[in-house]
Scaffold this motif. Structure first.
Motif, PDB file in Angstrom:
ATOM      1  N   GLU A  14       1.011  -1.060   0.184  1.00 57.36           N
ATOM      2  CA  GLU A  14       0.034   0.221   0.575  1.00 57.36           C
ATOM      3  C   GLU A  14       0.957   1.654   0.192  1.00 57.36           C
ATOM      4  N   ASN A  15       2.309   1.105   0.869  1.00 57.97           N
ATOM      5  CA  ASN A  15       2.860   2.387   0.847  1.00 57.97           C
ATOM      6  C   ASN A  15       3.690   2.830  -0.108  1.00 57.97           C
ATOM      7  N   LYS A  16       3.940   1.515  -1.538  1.00 59.90           N
ATOM      8  CA  LYS A  16       4.724   2.004  -2.316  1.00 59.90           C
ATOM      9  C   LYS A  16       3.699   2.598  -3.270  1.00 59.90           C
ATOM     10  N   LYS A  17       2.189   2.195  -3.277  1.00 58.88           N
ATOM     11  CA  LYS A  17       1.093   2.639  -4.442  1.00 58.88           C
ATOM     12  C   LYS A  17       1.219   4.696  -3.906  1.00 58.88           C
ATOM     13  N   ILE A  18       1.565   4.889  -2.335  1.00 54.62           N
ATOM     14  CA  ILE A  18       1.098   5.816  -1.807  1.00 54.62           C
ATOM     15  C   ILE A  18       2.223   6.984  -2.331  1.00 54.62           C
ATOM     16  N   PHE A  19       3.393   6.087  -2.397  1.00 55.96           N
ATOM     17  CA  PHE A  19       4.562   6.803  -2.329  1.00 55.96           C
ATOM     18  C   PHE A  19       5.166   6.570  -3.851  1.00 55.96           C
ATOM     19  N   TYR A  20       4.315   6.565  -4.980  1.00 61.39           N
ATOM     20  CA  TYR A  20       4.852   6.520  -6.345  1.00 61.39           C
ATOM     21  C   TYR A  20       5.249   7.390  -6.661  1.00 61.39           C
ATOM     22  N   SER A  21       4.436   8.334  -6.496  1.00 59.97           N
ATOM     23  CA  SER A  21       5.053  10.203  -7.404  1.00 59.97           C
ATOM     24  C   SER A  21       3.762  11.006  -6.033  1.00 59.97           C
ATOM     25  N   VAL A  22       3.927  12.300  -6.772  1.00 68.35           N
ATOM     26  CA  VAL A  22       3.791  13.904  -5.974  1.00 68.35           C
ATOM     27  C   VAL A  22       2.570  13.452  -6.158  1.00 68.35           C
ATOM     28  N   LYS A  23       1.561  12.756  -7.191  1.00 71.20           N
ATOM     29  CA  LYS A  23       0.642  13.561  -7.424  1.00 71.20           C
ATOM     30  C   LYS A  23      -0.131  12.207  -6.458  1.00 71.20           C
ATOM     31  N   THR A  24       0.388  10.806  -6.672  1.00 71.12           N
ATOM     32  CA  THR A  24      -0.237   9.762  -6.180  1.00 71.12           C
ATOM     33  C   THR A  24       0.200  10.051  -4.594  1.00 71.12           C
ATOM     34  N   LEU A  25       0.793  11.045  -3.726  1.00 76.10           N
ATOM     35  CA  LEU A  25       1.378  10.994  -2.227  1.00 76.10           C
ATOM     36  C   LEU A  25       0.377  11.971  -1.942  1.00 76.10           C
ATOM     37  N   ALA A  26       0.026  13.167  -2.540  1.00 75.41           N
ATOM     38  CA  ALA A  26      -1.255  14.451  -3.029  1.00 75.41           C
ATOM     39  C   ALA A  26      -2.384  14.071  -2.630  1.00 75.41           C
ATOM     40  N   ASP A  27      -2.830  12.582  -3.693  1.00 74.80           N
ATOM     41  CA  ASP A  27      -3.941  12.516  -3.755  1.00 74.80           C
ATOM     42  C   ASP A  27      -4.359  11.510  -1.625  1.00 74.80           C
ATOM     43  N   TYR A  28      -3.567  10.552  -1.501  1.00 77.76           N
ATOM     44  CA  TYR A  28      -3.389  10.385   0.184  1.00 77.76           C
ATOM     45  C   TYR A  28      -3.659  11.190   1.071  1.00 77.76           C
ATOM     46  N   VAL A  29      -2.531  12.274   1.045  1.00 69.30           N
ATOM     47  CA  VAL A  29      -2.748  13.498   1.734  1.00 69.30           C
ATOM     48  C   VAL A  29      -4.780  13.878   1.629  1.00 69.30           C
ATOM     49  N   GLU A  30      -5.138  14.240   0.493  1.00 68.82           N
ATOM     50  CA  GLU A  30      -6.319  14.969   0.756  1.00 68.82           C
ATOM     51  C   GLU A  30      -7.226  13.977   0.950  1.00 68.82           C
ATOM     52  N   LYS A  31      -7.288  12.851   0.489  1.00 65.84           N
ATOM     53  CA  LYS A  31      -8.266  12.336   1.158  1.00 65.84           C
ATOM     54  C   LYS A  31      -8.320  11.906   2.905  1.00 65.84           C
ATOM     55  N   LEU A  32      -6.986  12.089   3.775  1.00 61.48           N
ATOM     56  CA  LEU A  32      -7.186  11.966   4.829  1.00 61.48           C
ATOM     57  C   LEU A  32      -7.742  13.656   5.461  1.00 61.48           C
ATOM     58  N   ASN A  33      -7.193  14.647   5.052  1.00 64.21           N
ATOM     59  CA  ASN A  33      -7.233  15.686   4.987  1.00 64.21           C
ATOM     60  C   ASN A  33      -9.403  16.007   4.912  1.00 64.21           C
ATOM     61  N   ARG A  34     -10.090  15.532   4.520  1.00 61.17           N
ATOM     62  CA  ARG A  34     -11.296  15.550   3.748  1.00 61.17           C
ATOM     63  C   ARG A  34     -12.402  16.124   5.580  1.00 61.17           C
TER      64      ARG A  34
END
Length: 87
Positions: free
Chosen positions: A67-87
């Protein structure tokens, strides 16, 4: 925080936390892989980056490596994760 602001801050965190002297935040493309053939980060960088992102955004990460490999794939995927958790 807007999506653009999240991505910009993530790029700043990457450069500052990993002491990437040859790069600026503007040099990092949003969709380029952070590891391997992309930005060229390694597993030690991943640990440091994870701690820096946690500190900057107040998010936590799973102990699931896949899961972390997917999250840390790119800035885009990291931003997706941060955005999802900060809603």
């Amino acid at each position: 925080m807007t999506r653009t602001e999240i991505e910009s801050k993530l790029k700043d965190v990457i450069v500052s936390s990993l002491d990437l002297e040859d790069l600026t935040a503007a040099d990092i493309q949003t969709d380029v892989p952070l590891f391997g053939e992309g930005l060229g980060l390694d597993s030690i960088d991943a640990l440091e980056l994870g701690m820096a992102v946690k500190k900057a955004f107040g998010v936590t990460f799973s102990s699931d490596a896949a899961e972390n490999k997917k999250i840390f794939y790119s800035v885009k995927t990291l931003a997706d994760y941060v955005e999802k958790l900060n809603r």
